[in-house]
Design a protein around this motif. Structure first.
Motif, PDB file in Angstrom:
ATOM      1  N   ALA A   1       0.545  -1.230   0.065  1.00  0.00           N
ATOM      2  CA  ALA A   1       0.336  -0.074   0.375  1.00  0.00           C
ATOM      3  C   ALA A   1       0.751   1.996   0.515  1.00  0.00           C
ATOM      4  CB  ALA A   1      -0.920  -0.068   1.137  1.00  0.00           C
ATOM      5  N   VAL A   2       0.159   2.292  -0.897  1.00  0.00           N
ATOM      6  CA  VAL A   2       1.104   3.663  -0.921  1.00  0.00           C
ATOM      7  C   VAL A   2       0.057   4.277  -0.242  1.00  0.00           C
ATOM      8  CG1 VAL A   2       2.795   3.068  -2.652  1.00  0.00           C
ATOM      9  CG2 VAL A   2       0.254   3.246  -3.384  1.00  0.00           C
ATOM     10  N   ASN A   3      -1.072   3.673  -0.220  1.00  0.00           N
ATOM     11  CA  ASN A   3      -2.215   5.122   0.089  1.00  0.00           C
ATOM     12  C   ASN A   3      -3.174   3.920   0.960  1.00  0.00           C
ATOM     13  OD1 ASN A   3      -4.510   4.423  -1.436  1.00  0.00           O
ATOM     14  ND2 ASN A   3      -3.092   5.001  -3.218  1.00  0.00           N
ATOM     15  N   PRO A   4      -4.103   5.256   1.732  1.00  0.00           N
ATOM     16  CA  PRO A   4      -4.755   4.671   2.959  1.00  0.00           C
ATOM     17  C   PRO A   4      -5.656   3.280   1.829  1.00  0.00           C
ATOM     18  CG  PRO A   4      -4.561   6.153   3.581  1.00  0.00           C
ATOM     19  CD  PRO A   4      -3.431   6.183   2.024  1.00  0.00           C
ATOM     20  N   GLU A   5      -6.406   3.894   0.285  1.00  0.00           N
ATOM     21  CA  GLU A   5      -6.716   2.791   0.056  1.00  0.00           C
ATOM     22  C   GLU A   5      -6.644   1.447  -0.543  1.00  0.00           C
ATOM     23  OE1 GLU A   5      -5.709   6.711  -0.750  1.00  0.00           O
ATOM     24  OE2 GLU A   5      -8.454   7.103   0.133  1.00  0.00           O
ATOM     25  N   GLN A   6      -5.676   1.614  -0.004  1.00  0.00           N
ATOM     26  CA  GLN A   6      -5.023  -0.142  -0.941  1.00  0.00           C
ATOM     27  C   GLN A   6      -4.852  -0.624   0.411  1.00  0.00           C
ATOM     28  OE1 GLN A   6      -1.151   1.352  -2.701  1.00  0.00           O
ATOM     29  NE2 GLN A   6      -2.279   1.405  -4.915  1.00  0.00           N
ATOM     30  N   PHE A   7      -5.590  -0.440   1.843  1.00  0.00           N
ATOM     31  CA  PHE A   7      -5.469  -1.205   3.074  1.00  0.00           C
ATOM     32  C   PHE A   7      -6.632  -2.099   2.859  1.00  0.00           C
ATOM     33  CE2 PHE A   7      -3.885   2.420   5.964  1.00  0.00           C
ATOM     34  CZ  PHE A   7      -2.685   2.557   5.490  1.00  0.00           C
ATOM     35  N   PRO A   8      -5.883  -3.738   3.029  1.00  0.00           N
ATOM     36  CA  PRO A   8      -6.454  -4.697   2.941  1.00  0.00           C
ATOM     37  C   PRO A   8      -7.472  -4.447   3.975  1.00  0.00           C
ATOM     38  CG  PRO A   8      -4.430  -5.424   4.513  1.00  0.00           C
ATOM     39  CD  PRO A   8      -4.225  -4.302   3.588  1.00  0.00           C
ATOM     40  N   SER A   9      -8.883  -5.170   2.952  1.00  0.00           N
ATOM     41  CA  SER A   9     -10.141  -5.281   3.877  1.00  0.00           C
ATOM     42  C   SER A   9     -10.541  -6.064   4.970  1.00  0.00           C
ATOM     43  CB  SER A   9     -11.339  -5.280   3.355  1.00  0.00           C
ATOM     44  OG  SER A   9     -11.482  -6.408   2.252  1.00  0.00           O
ATOM     45  N   GLY A  10     -11.039  -6.427   5.385  1.00  0.00           N
ATOM     46  CA  GLY A  10     -10.999  -7.769   6.324  1.00  0.00           C
ATOM     47  C   GLY A  10     -10.682  -7.192   7.533  1.00  0.00           C
ATOM     48  N   GLU A  11     -11.205  -8.068   9.331  1.00  0.00           N
ATOM     49  CA  GLU A  11     -11.003  -8.393  10.091  1.00  0.00           C
ATOM     50  C   GLU A  11      -9.884  -8.635  11.725  1.00  0.00           C
ATOM     51  OE1 GLU A  11     -15.083  -8.519  11.626  1.00  0.00           O
ATOM     52  OE2 GLU A  11     -16.083  -7.241  10.633  1.00  0.00           O
ATOM     53  N   LEU A  12      -9.217  -9.450  10.231  1.00  0.00           N
ATOM     54  CA  LEU A  12      -7.567 -10.246  11.270  1.00  0.00           C
ATOM     55  C   LEU A  12      -7.527  -8.526  11.762  1.00  0.00           C
ATOM     56  CD1 LEU A  12      -6.602 -12.381   8.235  1.00  0.00           C
ATOM     57  CD2 LEU A  12      -7.728 -12.950  10.809  1.00  0.00           C
ATOM     58  N   PRO A  13      -6.621  -9.211  12.848  1.00  0.00           N
ATOM     59  CA  PRO A  13      -6.216  -8.019  13.876  1.00  0.00           C
ATOM     60  C   PRO A  13      -4.181  -7.968  13.299  1.00  0.00           C
ATOM     61  CG  PRO A  13      -5.996 -10.147  14.895  1.00  0.00           C
ATOM     62  CD  PRO A  13      -6.844 -10.705  13.949  1.00  0.00           C
ATOM     63  N   GLU A  14      -3.895  -7.123  13.227  1.00  0.00           N
ATOM     64  CA  GLU A  14      -3.030  -6.651  12.769  1.00  0.00           C
ATOM     65  C   GLU A  14      -1.786  -6.207  13.694  1.00  0.00           C
ATOM     66  OE1 GLU A  14      -5.099  -4.878   8.749  1.00  0.00           O
ATOM     67  OE2 GLU A  14      -3.479  -3.438   9.710  1.00  0.00           O
ATOM     68  N   VAL A  15       0.229  -6.510  13.205  1.00  0.00           N
ATOM     69  CA  VAL A  15       0.609  -6.492  13.941  1.00  0.00           C
ATOM     70  C   VAL A  15       1.382  -5.591  13.433  1.00  0.00           C
ATOM     71  CG1 VAL A  15       2.620  -7.328  15.909  1.00  0.00           C
ATOM     72  CG2 VAL A  15       0.460  -8.365  15.577  1.00  0.00           C
ATOM     73  N   ALA A  16       1.835  -4.557  13.981  1.00  0.00           N
ATOM     74  CA  ALA A  16       3.407  -3.165  12.900  1.00  0.00           C
ATOM     75  C   ALA A  16       4.426  -3.385  13.123  1.00  0.00           C
ATOM     76  CB  ALA A  16       2.221  -2.451  12.612  1.00  0.00           C
ATOM     77  N   PHE A  17       5.109  -3.193  12.366  1.00  0.00           N
ATOM     78  CA  PHE A  17       6.583  -3.373  12.573  1.00  0.00           C
ATOM     79  C   PHE A  17       7.099  -1.595  12.362  1.00  0.00           C
ATOM     80  CE2 PHE A  17       5.619  -7.682  13.044  1.00  0.00           C
ATOM     81  CZ  PHE A  17       6.185  -8.315  14.127  1.00  0.00           C
ATOM     82  N   CYS A  18       8.225  -0.897  12.699  1.00  0.00           N
ATOM     83  CA  CYS A  18       8.271  -0.084  12.999  1.00  0.00           C
ATOM     84  C   CYS A  18      10.147  -0.046  13.113  1.00  0.00           C
ATOM     85  CB  CYS A  18       7.536   0.909  13.104  1.00  0.00           C
ATOM     86  SG  CYS A  18       7.658   1.373  14.765  1.00  0.00           S
ATOM     87  N   GLY A  19      10.783   1.394  12.674  1.00  0.00           N
ATOM     88  CA  GLY A  19      12.100   1.716  13.351  1.00  0.00           C
ATOM     89  C   GLY A  19      12.914   2.478  12.758  1.00  0.00           C
ATOM     90  N   ARG A  20      14.182   2.696  12.790  1.00  0.00           N
ATOM     91  CA  ARG A  20      14.863   3.064  12.136  1.00  0.00           C
ATOM     92  C   ARG A  20      15.105   2.973  10.374  1.00  0.00           C
ATOM     93  NH1 ARG A  20      20.149   5.843  13.741  1.00  0.00           N
ATOM     94  NH2 ARG A  20      20.288   3.649  14.797  1.00  0.00           N
ATOM     95  N   SER A  21      15.951   3.517   9.618  1.00  0.00           N
ATOM     96  CA  SER A  21      16.152   2.377   8.358  1.00  0.00           C
ATOM     97  C   SER A  21      16.705   1.279   8.419  1.00  0.00           C
ATOM     98  CB  SER A  21      16.240   3.963   7.180  1.00  0.00           C
ATOM     99  OG  SER A  21      15.567   4.798   6.997  1.00  0.00           O
TER     100      SER A  21
END
Length: 199
Positions: A12-32
């Motif tokens: 996804a490069v914009n919110p419209e491309q986020f997948p639909s559905g109700e599965l919970p999500e675990v996000a990973f973030c950090g410096r480059s």
């Protein structure tokens, strides 16, 4: 946790491309350059699922993977000093913050930082932002194999103090090495517990 299946879901490069559905999500973030792709690959027992590169800023999209048909692992673009234009950095910031702030399926964030160094200003801002938005957070201190056990424990203690991570808010810090697998079991255990508590 035993990872039996990993299915690529969407870029996804914009919110419209986020997948639909109700599965919970675990996000990973950090410096480059914090080793996020290596951690994700190690965690899932895959060699090249998430692209790794010596050039910071390789991930420029939000990538979604279905794990065991149970939840989505979400790989966010790295923040920090990636060699991209200010316009691109602003676009990433808006995309990442928009996802973290508005995504109802998001249950847990794993925020990575390099155990060899003190938390950067970007790390402090990200953690404070996650806390302001009341998002359960696991701090994964990567590259633990690069330090002696004593030095790693000392750095963990200093990082917890600098972040203001005291435990009463439920957040914890786990040392992790993609090379040795140190922290893999503990990280999965904590992710599972938070997913169950947030279901």
């Amino acid at each position: 946790m035993q990872v039996k299946s990993v299915e690529f879901c969407n870029k996804a490069v914009n919110p419209e491309q986020f997948p639909s559905g109700e599965l919970p999500e675990v996000a990973f973030c950090g410096r480059s350059n914090v080793g996020k792709s290596s951690l994700v690959n190690s965690l899932l027992g895959r060699k090249r699922l998430a692209p790794t590169s010596s050039q910071p800023g390789k991930t420029r999209t939000i990538d979604f993977y279905v794990i065991n048909g149970r939840f989505l692992l979400v790989d966010l673009p790295g923040y920090g000093f990636a060699r991209v234009s200010k316009q691109m950095k602003e676009r990433w910031r808006e995309l990442i913050e928009g996802y973290l702030e508005k995504r109802e399926q998001l249950k847990v964030v794993v925020m990575l930082m390099d155990i060899r160094h003190d938390p950067t200003e970007d790390d402090l801002l990200m953690y404070q932002w996650l806390k302001f938005n009341e998002i359960p957070t696991i701090v994964a201190a990567t590259k633990s194999d690069k330090l002696s056990r004593g030095r790693a424990l000392n750095n963990l203690k200093k990082a917890k103090k600098k972040l203001g991570l005291r435990g009463e808010n439920g957040d914890i810090m786990i040392s992790f090495s993609a090379k040795t697998g140190d922290g893999r079991i503990a990280l999965w255990k904590t992710i599972n517990e938070l997913l169950e508590n947030r279901s």
